[in-house]
Write a protein that holds these residues in place. Structure first.
Motif, PDB file in Angstrom:
ATOM      1  N   ILE A   1      33.284  29.710  35.960  1.00 42.77           N
ATOM      2  CA  ILE A   1      32.868  30.927  34.819  1.00 42.77           C
ATOM      3  C   ILE A   1      33.864  31.005  34.331  1.00 42.77           C
TER       4      ILE A   1
ATOM      5  N   VAL B   1      50.751  48.399  25.100  1.00 44.58           N
ATOM      6  CA  VAL B   1      51.003  47.486  26.067  1.00 44.58           C
ATOM      7  C   VAL B   1      52.025  48.006  27.466  1.00 44.58           C
TER       8      VAL B   1
ATOM      9  N   ALA C   1      31.398  40.098  34.954  1.00 46.91           N
ATOM     10  CA  ALA C   1      31.549  39.095  35.571  1.00 46.91           C
ATOM     11  C   ALA C   1      31.280  38.706  37.276  1.00 46.91           C
TER      12      ALA C   1
END
Ligand code: B12
Length: 224
Positions: free
Chosen positions: A189, A77, A215
Motif C-alpha cells: 500500500i 511547519v 489507510a
C-alpha cells in the motif's frame, strides 16, 4: 450519611472522566506539550482506558486536527513538528501495552525521502487499529522493505513518499518483491502527498489511500 452505594462513582461519571483525560491529551499534543502528552498518556492507561482507545481517540485524533490546521494555514511547519514530537512521546509510553494483532505491517518512508510526519500518523493509526507495526523510519531502501517483510512474516508493506523524485523507489520495491516471488503474498500500500491511485495502478501496488484513516480501512481490506 450517604450509603456506600450512592458514593460509588457512576458509569456516567467514569465515562466523563475518560473523555476529559482524552480531551486533555489531544490538546497537549496539538499544542506540542511533550511533558503533558506523556503524563496524560500514562494517566489514561492508569485509568484503565484501552491502549487502542488512547491511540485512536487521543493521539491520532489530535494529529488529525493538527493536519487540518496545517491544511487551513492555521499551523505551519514548526507547529507540525512540535506536535509530532509530542505525539512520539505519547506513543513511546504505549510500548509494552498488549493488543491482539490483526496482521503485521512493515512501514517506512522511501529511499532518499526524509518526510515522516504523515508516515508516523499512518503508523499510529494502524497500531491503534490492532496491527503489529514495524516502523523502519525514513530513507528505506527497497531491499530493506523486502528483507524486513520476510523476516517479520508481514502481510503488508506500507510506503510513504512526499517527493516526486523519490516515488520511483516505490516501483523498485514492488519489483524487488516480485523478483523474490513474494508479490501477492506480501501486499503493498502506498501514500503521501504526490502519490495517487493511478500511480498505484501504474506500478502495480495493491492499494493507495489519501489519508491515515482510509489507510487503515484499505490495509484491513487487503489483509482479509
Ligand atoms: C514538513 C515538510 C518538510 C520537513 C519534513 C519534516 C519531517 N520530519 O517530516 C523538512 C523541513 C525536513 C522538509 C524537507 C524537504 N522538503 Co519538504 N515539506 C514539508 C511540508 C511543508 C509538509 C509535509 C507534511 O508533513 N505534511 C503533513 C502530513 C500529515 O501530510 P502527508 O505527509 O501528506 O501525509 C498524509 C497523507 O499523504 C497520507 N500518507 C502519508 N504517507 C502515507 C503512507 C501510506 C502507506 C498511506 C496509505 C498514506 C500516507 O496520510 C497522511 C495523513 O493524512 C510539504 C508541503 C506540503 N504542504 O505538503 C513540503 C514538501 C513535501 N517538501 C518539499 C521539498 C522540495 C523538500 C526538500 C527537498 C527541500 C530542500 N530543498 O531541502 C527537503 C527534502 C528532504 C528529504 N530528502 O526528504 C516539496 C516537495 C515537492 C515535490 N513535489 O517533490 C513540498 C511539497 C514543498 C513544496 N511545495 O515545494 N520538508
Amino acid at each position: 450519611m450517604p450509603s456506600v452505594r450512592t458514593m460509588k462513582p457512576s458509569m456516567h461519571m467514569y465515562k466523563e472522566a475518560v473523555m476529559a483525560v482524552l480531551d486533555d491529551l489531544r490538546q497537549a499534543i496539538i499544542r506540542g506539550d511533550q511533558g503533558k502528552a506523556k503524563e496524560l498518556t500514562k494517566a489514561a492507561l492508569g485509568e484503565g482506558i484501552a491502549a487502542k482507545t488512547v491511540v485512536v481517540d487521543g493521539i491520532s485524533a489530535a494529529m488529525e486536527v493538527v493536519g487540518e490546521k496545517f491544511r487551513a494555514n492555521e499551523f505551519f511547519v514548526p507547529e507540525l513538528l512540535i506536535a509530532q514530537r509530542a505525539m512520539k512521546e505519547a506513543l513511546n509510553m504505549m510500548s509494552g501495552e498488549s493488543v491482539d494483532h490483526i496482521g503485521t505491517v512493515v512501514i517506512g518512508t522511501v529511499k532518499g525521502d526524509l518526510h515522516d510526519i504523515g508516515k508516523n500518523l499512518v503508523a499510529a493509526m494502524m497500531e491503534g487499529a490492532g496491527f503489529k507495526v514495524v516502523d523502519l523510519g525514513v530513507d528505506v531502501s527497497p531491499g530493506k522493505f523486502v528483507e524486513t517483510a520476510k523476516a517479520e512474516s508481514a502481510g503488508l508493506i506500507a510506503m510513504s513518499a512526499l517527493l516526486t523524485t523519490t516515488m520511483g523507489s516505490m516501483k523498485d520495491t514492488v519489483a524487488a518483491l516480485s523478483s523474490q516471488g513474494l508479490n501477492g503474498r506480501v501486499k503493498v500500500i502506498i501514500g503521501g502527498a504526490p502519490v495517487t491511485q493511478s500511480y498505484a495502478d501504474e506500478i502495480e501496488a495493491d492499494g493507495y489511500a489519501p489519508d491515515a484513516a482510509s489507510a487503515v480501512d484499505k490495509a484491513k481490506a487487503l489483509l482479509k
